[in-house]
Write a protein that holds these residues in place. Structure first.
Motif, PDB file in Angstrom:
ATOM      1  N   THR A 122       1.095  -1.263  -0.077  1.00  0.00           N
ATOM      2  CA  THR A 122       0.044  -0.175   0.042  1.00  0.00           C
ATOM      3  C   THR A 122       0.826   1.276  -0.046  1.00  0.00           C
ATOM      4  O   THR A 122       2.023   1.325   0.568  1.00  0.00           O
ATOM      5  CB  THR A 122      -0.856   0.003   1.099  1.00  0.00           C
ATOM      6  OG1 THR A 122      -1.771  -1.160   1.016  1.00  0.00           O
ATOM      7  CG2 THR A 122      -1.756   1.355   1.330  1.00  0.00           C
ATOM      8  N   LEU A 123       0.417   2.358  -0.689  1.00  0.00           N
ATOM      9  CA  LEU A 123       1.105   3.651  -0.804  1.00  0.00           C
ATOM     10  C   LEU A 123       0.248   4.653  -0.243  1.00  0.00           C
ATOM     11  O   LEU A 123      -1.036   4.705  -0.407  1.00  0.00           O
ATOM     12  CB  LEU A 123       1.660   3.783  -2.364  1.00  0.00           C
ATOM     13  CG  LEU A 123       2.513   2.916  -2.962  1.00  0.00           C
ATOM     14  CD1 LEU A 123       2.698   3.146  -4.471  1.00  0.00           C
ATOM     15  CD2 LEU A 123       3.821   2.448  -2.409  1.00  0.00           C
ATOM     16  N   THR A 125      -0.698   8.403  -0.802  1.00  0.00           N
ATOM     17  CA  THR A 125      -0.540   9.303  -2.056  1.00  0.00           C
ATOM     18  C   THR A 125      -1.284  10.338  -1.783  1.00  0.00           C
ATOM     19  O   THR A 125      -2.522  10.449  -1.292  1.00  0.00           O
ATOM     20  CB  THR A 125      -1.296   8.490  -3.371  1.00  0.00           C
ATOM     21  OG1 THR A 125      -0.459   7.222  -3.569  1.00  0.00           O
ATOM     22  CG2 THR A 125      -1.157   9.272  -4.445  1.00  0.00           C
ATOM     23  N   ASP A 198      -3.379   1.239  -3.709  1.00  0.00           N
ATOM     24  CA  ASP A 198      -2.275   0.325  -4.456  1.00  0.00           C
ATOM     25  C   ASP A 198      -1.308   1.098  -5.440  1.00  0.00           C
ATOM     26  O   ASP A 198      -1.539   2.262  -5.699  1.00  0.00           O
ATOM     27  CB  ASP A 198      -2.898  -1.039  -5.039  1.00  0.00           C
ATOM     28  CG  ASP A 198      -4.156  -0.387  -5.961  1.00  0.00           C
ATOM     29  OD1 ASP A 198      -3.715   0.355  -6.738  1.00  0.00           O
ATOM     30  OD2 ASP A 198      -5.053  -1.212  -6.172  1.00  0.00           O
ATOM     31  N   ALA A 199      -0.324   0.384  -5.875  1.00  0.00           N
ATOM     32  CA  ALA A 199       0.472   1.006  -6.714  1.00  0.00           C
ATOM     33  C   ALA A 199      -0.016   1.531  -8.010  1.00  0.00           C
ATOM     34  O   ALA A 199       0.219   2.630  -8.571  1.00  0.00           O
ATOM     35  CB  ALA A 199       1.784  -0.031  -7.202  1.00  0.00           C
ATOM     36  N   ALA A 202      -2.255   4.468  -7.230  1.00  0.00           N
ATOM     37  CA  ALA A 202      -1.309   5.680  -7.094  1.00  0.00           C
ATOM     38  C   ALA A 202      -0.964   6.257  -8.472  1.00  0.00           C
ATOM     39  O   ALA A 202      -0.708   7.481  -8.605  1.00  0.00           O
ATOM     40  CB  ALA A 202      -0.172   5.134  -6.226  1.00  0.00           C
TER      41      ALA A 202
END
Length: 219
Positions: A122-123, A125, A198-199, A202
């Protein structure tokens, strides 16, 4: 009835023994008095506090684990502001290198607990909210959707909106002054929030920068 006896005068050896005993007694009493005076004048030991220190030299960007940390007792006057309490540093990321034995503080870590409990990968952002009225109602933990305005590629006029993120959690909301961070992490700028995605999402949010609107979901 026994006759009374007159005490025999002490001889030279007995007198010397008594004088020596009196001298030793006087010296002992003087030493005891000096010890009491020193104890009364000496300040008490300062109270101590448990802090976390680096168990070894650690580089910037290291994710702290239990093996990187040690507990140490430090006098309270020597404990730095923002010192992390035991159990509060695991998972934090070092903002700079630290030396073995250095006390860990909130200024030396970034994002401590920010993504705690989120799925791996998880990011966090930053997303522009778009509507100040929505921003006032947002709090960390709120669930939101993020929509991005679509535009005509030729004229640049708005043609509608697409949903970029669905049911994502808000991690941080800026303060009224738009400054400060969450546990040492970079704070979102005024008019934006930090969300956990998620990536792929993002990347989509980055591509939609400047065109996003955040919609608050009902609990």
């Amino acid at each position: 009835m026994l006759p009374e006896t007159t005490p025999r005068p002490a001889g030279p050896r007995e007198r010397r023994r008594r004088r020596l005993a009196r001298r030793w007694l006087s010296a002992g009493l003087a030493a005891a008095a000096a010890g009491v005076a020193v104890s009364a004048l000496s300040p008490p030991d300062p109270p101590v506090r448990a802090v976390l220190v680096a168990a070894r030299d650690l580089p910037a960007g290291a994710v702290l684990s239990a093996g990187d940390l040690e507990r140490a007792q430090r006098p309270r006057p020597h404990v730095p502001d923002g010192a992390l309490a035991p159990g509060a540093a695991e998972g934090a990321v070092l903002a700079g290198a630290v030396r073995r034995g250095e006390a860990l503080t909130d200024a030396r870590t970034t994002g401590a607990g920010l993504l705690s409990g989120q799925p791996p990968g998880t990011l966090a952002t930053t997303v522009a909210v778009g509507d100040p009225a929505v921003l006032e109602g947002l709090r960390p933990g709120a669930r939101v959707d993020v929509l991005a305005r679509t535009e005509d590629p030729v004229t640049g006029l708005a043609t509608g909106a697409e949903r970029v993120a669905t049911d994502v959690v808000v991690l941080a909301v800026p303060s009224a002054g738009g400054s400060g961070g969450l546990l040492g992490a970079q704070a979102p700028s005024a008019g934006s929030v930090l969300v956990a995605v998620d990536a792929r999402t993002a990347s989509d949010l980055t591509a939609a920068a400047g065109r996003t609107v955040v919609a608050l979901r009902a609990p």
